[in-house]
Enzyme design. Structure first.
Site, PDB file in Angstrom:
ATOM      1  N   ASN A 105       0.561   1.031   5.800  1.00 27.57           N
ATOM      2  CA  ASN A 105       1.228   0.259   4.762  1.00 27.57           C
ATOM      3  C   ASN A 105       2.022  -0.842   5.446  1.00 27.57           C
ATOM      4  O   ASN A 105       2.849  -0.555   6.305  1.00 27.57           O
ATOM      5  CB  ASN A 105       2.173   1.176   3.961  1.00 27.57           C
ATOM      6  CG  ASN A 105       3.103   0.408   3.025  1.00 27.57           C
ATOM      7  OD1 ASN A 105       4.226   0.830   2.768  1.00 27.57           O
ATOM      8  ND2 ASN A 105       2.655  -0.710   2.519  1.00 27.57           N
ATOM      9  N   GLY A 106       1.761  -2.089   5.062  1.00 26.88           N
ATOM     10  CA  GLY A 106       2.495  -3.191   5.673  1.00 26.88           C
ATOM     11  C   GLY A 106       1.560  -4.314   6.050  1.00 26.88           C
ATOM     12  O   GLY A 106       0.407  -4.363   5.597  1.00 26.88           O
ATOM     13  N   ASP A 165      14.548  -9.506 -16.508  1.00 22.43           N
ATOM     14  CA  ASP A 165      13.390  -9.063 -15.728  1.00 22.43           C
ATOM     15  C   ASP A 165      13.849  -8.756 -14.307  1.00 22.43           C
ATOM     16  O   ASP A 165      14.922  -9.194 -13.891  1.00 22.43           O
ATOM     17  CB  ASP A 165      12.287 -10.122 -15.723  1.00 22.43           C
ATOM     18  CG  ASP A 165      10.901  -9.504 -15.538  1.00 22.43           C
ATOM     19  OD1 ASP A 165      10.822  -8.305 -15.217  1.00 22.43           O
ATOM     20  OD2 ASP A 165       9.907 -10.225 -15.700  1.00 22.43           O
ATOM     21  N   ASP A 166      13.019  -8.000 -13.572  1.00 25.30           N
ATOM     22  CA  ASP A 166      13.409  -7.682 -12.197  1.00 25.30           C
ATOM     23  C   ASP A 166      13.342  -8.914 -11.311  1.00 25.30           C
ATOM     24  O   ASP A 166      14.150  -9.078 -10.415  1.00 25.30           O
ATOM     25  CB  ASP A 166      12.524  -6.558 -11.638  1.00 25.30           C
ATOM     26  CG  ASP A 166      11.059  -6.890 -11.721  1.00 25.30           C
ATOM     27  OD1 ASP A 166      10.523  -7.509 -10.797  1.00 25.30           O
ATOM     28  OD2 ASP A 166      10.436  -6.549 -12.748  1.00 25.30           O
ATOM     29  N   THR A 213      10.055  -2.265 -15.002  1.00 27.90           N
ATOM     30  CA  THR A 213      10.931  -2.202 -13.835  1.00 27.90           C
ATOM     31  C   THR A 213      12.379  -2.583 -14.118  1.00 27.90           C
ATOM     32  O   THR A 213      13.302  -2.020 -13.540  1.00 27.90           O
ATOM     33  CB  THR A 213      10.381  -3.114 -12.714  1.00 27.90           C
ATOM     34  OG1 THR A 213       8.985  -2.898 -12.631  1.00 27.90           O
ATOM     35  CG2 THR A 213      11.020  -2.830 -11.387  1.00 27.90           C
ATOM     36  N   GLY A 220      -0.597   0.496  -5.059  1.00 24.78           N
ATOM     37  CA  GLY A 220      -1.881  -0.145  -4.805  1.00 24.78           C
ATOM     38  C   GLY A 220      -2.958   0.421  -5.706  1.00 24.78           C
ATOM     39  O   GLY A 220      -3.179   1.631  -5.702  1.00 24.78           O
ATOM     40  N   TYR A 259      11.648  -4.330  -7.026  1.00 30.53           N
ATOM     41  CA  TYR A 259      10.451  -4.253  -7.851  1.00 30.53           C
ATOM     42  C   TYR A 259       9.478  -3.157  -7.445  1.00 30.53           C
ATOM     43  O   TYR A 259       8.941  -2.450  -8.287  1.00 30.53           O
ATOM     44  CB  TYR A 259       9.702  -5.599  -7.809  1.00 30.53           C
ATOM     45  CG  TYR A 259       8.326  -5.523  -8.423  1.00 30.53           C
ATOM     46  CD1 TYR A 259       8.172  -5.396  -9.803  1.00 30.53           C
ATOM     47  CD2 TYR A 259       7.170  -5.532  -7.626  1.00 30.53           C
ATOM     48  CE1 TYR A 259       6.909  -5.298 -10.370  1.00 30.53           C
ATOM     49  CE2 TYR A 259       5.909  -5.429  -8.194  1.00 30.53           C
ATOM     50  CZ  TYR A 259       5.779  -5.318  -9.555  1.00 30.53           C
ATOM     51  OH  TYR A 259       4.547  -5.200 -10.122  1.00 30.53           O
ATOM     52  N   CYS A 265       0.848  -1.182   0.000  1.00 21.42           N
ATOM     53  CA  CYS A 265       0.000   0.000   0.000  1.00 21.42           C
ATOM     54  C   CYS A 265       0.884   1.232   0.000  1.00 21.42           C
ATOM     55  O   CYS A 265       2.104   1.140   0.155  1.00 21.42           O
ATOM     56  CB  CYS A 265      -0.870   0.045   1.255  1.00 21.42           C
ATOM     57  SG  CYS A 265      -1.940  -1.389   1.435  1.00 21.42           S
TER      58      CYS A 265
HETATM   59  P1  AMP Z   1       5.500 -14.055 -12.533  1.00 22.51           P
HETATM   60  O1  AMP Z   1       6.833 -14.693 -12.521  1.00 22.51           O
HETATM   61  O2  AMP Z   1       4.666 -14.415 -13.702  1.00 22.51           O
HETATM   62  O3  AMP Z   1       4.761 -14.272 -11.236  1.00 22.51           O
HETATM   63  O4  AMP Z   1       5.700 -12.494 -12.659  1.00 22.51           O
HETATM   64  C1  AMP Z   1       6.862 -11.867 -12.275  1.00 22.51           C
HETATM   65  C2  AMP Z   1       6.731 -10.421 -12.629  1.00 22.51           C
HETATM   66  O5  AMP Z   1       5.721  -9.797 -11.855  1.00 22.51           O
HETATM   67  C3  AMP Z   1       8.014  -9.699 -12.334  1.00 22.51           C
HETATM   68  O6  AMP Z   1       8.607  -9.430 -13.547  1.00 22.51           O
HETATM   69  C4  AMP Z   1       7.631  -8.427 -11.656  1.00 22.51           C
HETATM   70  O7  AMP Z   1       7.724  -7.362 -12.586  1.00 22.51           O
HETATM   71  C5  AMP Z   1       6.193  -8.607 -11.271  1.00 22.51           C
HETATM   72  N1  AMP Z   1       6.064  -8.752  -9.812  1.00 22.51           N
HETATM   73  C6  AMP Z   1       6.969  -9.181  -8.929  1.00 22.51           C
HETATM   74  N2  AMP Z   1       6.447  -9.204  -7.687  1.00 22.51           N
HETATM   75  C7  AMP Z   1       5.192  -8.766  -7.784  1.00 22.51           C
HETATM   76  C8  AMP Z   1       4.144  -8.553  -6.843  1.00 22.51           C
HETATM   77  N3  AMP Z   1       4.310  -8.808  -5.557  1.00 22.51           N
HETATM   78  N4  AMP Z   1       2.960  -8.093  -7.309  1.00 22.51           N
HETATM   79  C9  AMP Z   1       2.782  -7.853  -8.612  1.00 22.51           C
HETATM   80  N5  AMP Z   1       3.734  -8.041  -9.546  1.00 22.51           N
HETATM   81  C10 AMP Z   1       4.926  -8.502  -9.150  1.00 22.51           C
END
Ligand code: AMP
Length: 512
Positions: A102-103, A368-369, A306, A28, A260, A2
């Protein structure tokens, strides 16, 4: 996850709070709320949806006053998605308090029992934030004893709260007729930062936010992070007070904020999120060198948005061409349930589309992140191959996510995490990549902590299962996975309480 925001200033705050919330929208998208204070009165508007959808002109007009707090909500595991749980929450005693959080708390059950049976307070939702508000209200009430409220009463109440509450919390609250309180858990897991500005008459206006990015467009200057365990109080007439309210305070912020969650244009605990992501790219490049046939890679591509700073720096470090191979649709809308129509799950393919020419005949390294469930990466690898890539490698700026997050970031259960019980080779096979590389946890820690040596550690629980608060065990994680945290207890205390709780992924968007 949040976002919280608060202001005490010398002009109407409604538009400023709205603007600040919009800058925190990434934290959020599921509900939003604002409360303003004028005289002894609060004015509240909150509801489900994005900030732009929740507030209409008529709502904004009613949010009068020169101080206020605001919240955007992303429901965390075990919490509900109902409009009733949109924040801020309100209690009428003592004085009238509204609070935004938040938390996520990890001992909600115990607190809930205390609040309901010992303190005889009523909780009307399943939200840990409502419990937190009632803990604070109770601690304040027991200290006042007929006198007027003093700053010491407030700080003593937060001190006691820190002793009772476990978990992560960045909090802003208003006490009717008095001022705004903000405090952060003793590890500083969730971020909270202060800003100020001088108005034309030389008076100081104060702002507090989950992320510094919220101040950017408002003309406020970042002042400092609120310390772990610290509480600040700004009276409605503009006096600023602060006190360290925990003797256990140690700065160990959430590492995933840098990976992220936070916006790259924010600074959290003295660390530029953008710079941290750039530096993650350097260490990831070194790992790619060690583990992949990197000389055969023709092009490095980010998965927007990201991972961009990491991917760009990784490409630069390896001396490989950087290209944008996937374009993100920024206007992706809602999925409506139409009669007679199967409900389609929004797929990655609706959000990202490939630029075919960038893939044809090339060996690509996608960055990817993080990889969480693996759903995104699996689809993306397939899209890259469909677009003509010869070989597809995948690098994650974060280590393997193996454990759920219990401190406010919504993560799937352990069984759903692709890295749970799988080796890197097995993950590569699962997502059909020719090779996968994950950042080492130690390297990630170095990349972030070297930007502020005062950081004494991080919450790294989703990577290594070490939960800072020491109260998260197998039984807790199992309860969390089954959605039963607090559910049985709440049923006992308040059997008429409607259970709105739905895991986000199960919930089909609707208009009811
Ligand atoms: P997936 O591996 O399909 O679950 O998606 C991973 C991607 O979702 C990553 O590339 C992040 O950009 C994004 N992501 C990571 N953590 C979260 C999160 N807690 N909520 C929403 N998106 C996330």
């Amino acid at each position: 996850m949040c976002g919280v925001f608060g202001l005490v200033c010398h002009e109407p705050v409604n538009q400023l709070l709205y603007d600040g919330l919009q800058m925190l929208q990434h934290r959020g998208q599921d509900a939003a709320g604002i409360v303003t204070a004028s005289g002894q009165s609060f004015h509240m508007h909150k509801g489900s949806g994005m900030v732009r959808d929740v507030f209409r002109t008529r709502n904004m007009r009613e949010l009068i006053g020169d101080a206020g707090i605001a919240h955007v909500r992303y429901p965390t595991a075990g919490n509900s998605k109902s409009a009733a749980e949109a924040q801020p929450f309100y209690v009428n005693s003592p004085f009238g308090i509204v609070l935004a959080h938040n938390g996520n708390l990890t001992n909600t059950d115990e607190l809930f029992e205390n609040v309901c049976y010992r303190d005889l307070r009523h909780i009307n939702t399943r939200s840990d934030s409502e419990v937190l508000l009632n803990v604070f209200a109770h601690e304040l009430e027991t200290r006042i004893d007929g006198e007027t409220l003093t700053v010491e009463h407030i700080f003593d109440a937060v001190t006691e709260l820190h002793k009772m509450v476990r978990g992560a919390y960045g909090v802003v609250a208003l006490i009717a007729g008095y001022g705004m309180v903000a405090f952060r858990d003793p590890y500083g897991i969730r971020p909270l930062i202060l800003a100020k500005q001088q108005d034309e008459q030389g008076r100081t206006d104060y702002a507090v936010s989950s992320e510094s990015v919220a101040f950017n467009g408002l003309g406020y200057e970042v002042w400092r992070d609120i310390e772990p365990g610290e509480a600040v109080f700004i009276s409605f007439d503009g006096e600023f007070h602060s006190r360290q309210c925990s003797d256990q305070a140690v700065l160990k912020p959430c590492l995933f904020e840098y990976v992220y969650f936070a916006r790259p244009d924010s600074k959290i605990d003295g660390v530029s999120v953008y710079q941290a992501r750039v530096d993650m790219g350097v260490s990831l490049a070194e790992k790619v060198k060690r583990e992949l046939p990197w000389e055969e890679i023709d092009v490095v591509m980010p998965i927007p948005d990201t991972s961009r700073p990491s991917a760009m720096e990784l490409a630069h470090h390896l001396g490989i061409t950087y290209r944008e191979g996937f374009i993100k649709n920024r206007y992706i809308g809602r999925t409506f349930i139409m009669p007679g129509q199967a409900v389609r799950k929004k797929s990655v393919r609706q959000k990202l589309s490939p630029v075919a020419s960038e893939f044809k005949g090339k060996n690509v390294l996608l960055v990817d992140d993080s990889i969480v469930r693996g759903t995104t990466s699996r689809e993306i690898v397939e899209m890259a191959r469909d677009a003509g890539a010869k070989k597809v490698y995948f690098a994650s700026a974060a280590p393997e996510v193996r454990y759920p997050n219990v401190y406010g970031i919504d993560m799937p259960t352990r069984e759903e995490l692709i890295a749970n019980g799988r080796s890197v080779e097995e993950i590569a096979a699962e997502i059909s990549a020719d090779g996968v590389v994950f950042q080492d946890l130690d390297e990630l820690i170095v990349a972030v902590s070297k930007l502020n040596p005062k950081i004494q550690g991080f919450d790294t629980s989703c990577f290594n299962g070490k939960y800072l608060t020491g109260d998260v065990d197998e039984a807790y994680l199992e309860k969390l996975a089954s959605g039963k945290v607090s559910a049985e207890l709440i049923q006992k205390v308040n059997p008429t309480l409607v259970d709105h709780s739905v895991r986000v992924d199960d919930n089909q968007d609707d208009d009811e």
